[in-house]
Design a protein around this motif. Structure first.
Motif, PDB file in Angstrom:
ATOM      1  N   PHE A 139      -9.593 -45.586  -8.771  1.00 33.47           N
ATOM      2  CA  PHE A 139      -9.840 -44.184  -9.127  1.00 33.47           C
ATOM      3  C   PHE A 139      -9.911 -43.309  -7.882  1.00 33.47           C
ATOM      4  N   LEU A 140     -10.508 -43.817  -6.808  1.00 32.77           N
ATOM      5  CA  LEU A 140     -10.539 -43.058  -5.557  1.00 32.77           C
ATOM      6  C   LEU A 140      -9.142 -42.859  -4.995  1.00 32.77           C
ATOM      7  N   PHE A 141      -8.325 -43.918  -5.026  1.00 32.00           N
ATOM      8  CA  PHE A 141      -6.935 -43.786  -4.586  1.00 32.00           C
ATOM      9  C   PHE A 141      -6.191 -42.768  -5.456  1.00 32.00           C
ATOM     10  N   TRP A 142      -6.415 -42.818  -6.758  1.00 31.64           N
ATOM     11  CA  TRP A 142      -5.723 -41.915  -7.680  1.00 31.64           C
ATOM     12  C   TRP A 142      -6.108 -40.466  -7.397  1.00 31.64           C
ATOM     13  N   SER A 143      -7.406 -40.204  -7.219  1.00 30.03           N
ATOM     14  CA  SER A 143      -7.845 -38.830  -6.972  1.00 30.03           C
ATOM     15  C   SER A 143      -7.364 -38.326  -5.610  1.00 30.03           C
ATOM     16  N   LEU A 144      -7.207 -39.207  -4.638  1.00 28.82           N
ATOM     17  CA  LEU A 144      -6.655 -38.808  -3.347  1.00 28.82           C
ATOM     18  C   LEU A 144      -5.165 -38.516  -3.461  1.00 28.82           C
ATOM     19  N   CYS A 145      -4.461 -39.341  -4.215  1.00 29.19           N
ATOM     20  CA  CYS A 145      -3.012 -39.189  -4.347  1.00 29.19           C
ATOM     21  C   CYS A 145      -2.615 -37.934  -5.110  1.00 29.19           C
ATOM     22  N   VAL A 146      -3.502 -37.402  -5.923  1.00 28.25           N
ATOM     23  CA  VAL A 146      -3.192 -36.149  -6.621  1.00 28.25           C
ATOM     24  C   VAL A 146      -2.842 -35.069  -5.607  1.00 28.25           C
ATOM     25  N   PHE A 147      -3.589 -35.028  -4.504  1.00 24.34           N
ATOM     26  CA  PHE A 147      -3.343 -33.994  -3.504  1.00 24.34           C
ATOM     27  C   PHE A 147      -2.053 -34.241  -2.725  1.00 24.34           C
ATOM     28  N   PHE A 148      -1.600 -35.486  -2.657  1.00 26.34           N
ATOM     29  CA  PHE A 148      -0.307 -35.778  -2.034  1.00 26.34           C
ATOM     30  C   PHE A 148       0.844 -35.377  -2.956  1.00 26.34           C
ATOM     31  N   VAL A 149       0.654 -35.552  -4.247  1.00 28.85           N
ATOM     32  CA  VAL A 149       1.730 -35.390  -5.225  1.00 28.85           C
ATOM     33  C   VAL A 149       1.875 -33.943  -5.694  1.00 28.85           C
ATOM     34  N   LEU A 150       0.797 -33.180  -5.717  1.00 29.43           N
ATOM     35  CA  LEU A 150       0.855 -31.825  -6.266  1.00 29.43           C
ATOM     36  C   LEU A 150       1.957 -30.946  -5.665  1.00 29.43           C
ATOM     37  N   THR A 193       1.475 -39.469  -9.643  1.00 27.58           N
ATOM     38  CA  THR A 193       0.209 -39.865  -9.020  1.00 27.58           C
ATOM     39  C   THR A 193      -0.118 -41.317  -9.332  1.00 27.58           C
ATOM     40  N   THR A 194       0.119 -41.726 -10.562  1.00 26.98           N
ATOM     41  CA  THR A 194      -0.157 -43.109 -10.945  1.00 26.98           C
ATOM     42  C   THR A 194       0.723 -44.083 -10.171  1.00 26.98           C
ATOM     43  N   ILE A 195       1.980 -43.747  -9.995  1.00 25.44           N
ATOM     44  CA  ILE A 195       2.893 -44.625  -9.245  1.00 25.44           C
ATOM     45  C   ILE A 195       2.464 -44.731  -7.787  1.00 25.44           C
ATOM     46  N   VAL A 196       2.209 -43.599  -7.147  1.00 23.46           N
ATOM     47  CA  VAL A 196       1.841 -43.615  -5.728  1.00 23.46           C
ATOM     48  C   VAL A 196       0.501 -44.318  -5.521  1.00 23.46           C
ATOM     49  N   SER A 197      -0.476 -44.034  -6.373  1.00 17.89           N
ATOM     50  CA  SER A 197      -1.787 -44.660  -6.201  1.00 17.89           C
ATOM     51  C   SER A 197      -1.741 -46.154  -6.492  1.00 17.89           C
ATOM     52  N   THR A 198      -0.897 -46.584  -7.418  1.00 15.43           N
ATOM     53  CA  THR A 198      -0.765 -48.016  -7.694  1.00 15.43           C
ATOM     54  C   THR A 198      -0.179 -48.746  -6.500  1.00 15.43           C
ATOM     55  N   VAL A 199       0.814 -48.172  -5.863  1.00 15.95           N
ATOM     56  CA  VAL A 199       1.408 -48.788  -4.667  1.00 15.95           C
ATOM     57  C   VAL A 199       0.374 -48.856  -3.541  1.00 15.95           C
ATOM     58  N   MET A 200      -0.360 -47.775  -3.343  1.00 14.11           N
ATOM     59  CA  MET A 200      -1.366 -47.759  -2.282  1.00 14.11           C
ATOM     60  C   MET A 200      -2.498 -48.746  -2.570  1.00 14.11           C
ATOM     61  N   PHE A 201      -2.943 -48.808  -3.830  1.00 10.99           N
ATOM     62  CA  PHE A 201      -4.003 -49.748  -4.176  1.00 10.99           C
ATOM     63  C   PHE A 201      -3.524 -51.189  -4.039  1.00 10.99           C
ATOM     64  N   PHE A 202      -2.284 -51.459  -4.401  1.00 14.63           N
ATOM     65  CA  PHE A 202      -1.729 -52.804  -4.266  1.00 14.63           C
ATOM     66  C   PHE A 202      -1.715 -53.227  -2.791  1.00 14.63           C
TER      67      PHE A 202
END
Length: 92
Positions: free
Chosen positions: A11-22, A57-66
């Motif tokens: 969830f932390l990765f996802w909320s951070l990635c929102v700002f990258f993706v927007l 956001t889900t795609i980017v955060s999933t890659v980062m979390f992985f």
């Protein structure tokens, strides 16, 4: 790592990635050739698609979390490797 901890970190990765993706793929009204509404900011997007933002956001955060989880399991980068302030022990 417990699954609740993994979920919280994801969830932390996802909320951070929102700002990258927007800002990705945003086009202003001037760029699309549309009519501006009085009082509209120059940088306001012409059309906002929340579904695309959530998917990206889900795609980017999933890659980062992985990548984070693999580092957690295999220990490629440890906190000791990032300690720049303590001198190394060279007594051996």
């Amino acid at each position: 790592m417990r699954w609740t901890s993994a979920l919280a970190i994801y969830f932390l990765f996802w909320s951070l990635c929102v700002f990258f993706v927007l800002p990705m793929g945003v086009r202003t009204t001037d760029e699309t050739g549309g009519d501006r509404i009085p009082g509209q900011a120059d940088s306001a997007p012409h059309r906002y698609d929340a579904k695309k933002v959530v998917i990206r956001t889900t795609i980017v955060s999933t890659v980062m979390f992985f990548a984070f989880y693999l580092n957690y399991v295999y220990g490629w980068i440890t906190p000791d490797m990032l300690d720049f302030f303590s001198p190394p022990n060279r007594l051996t």
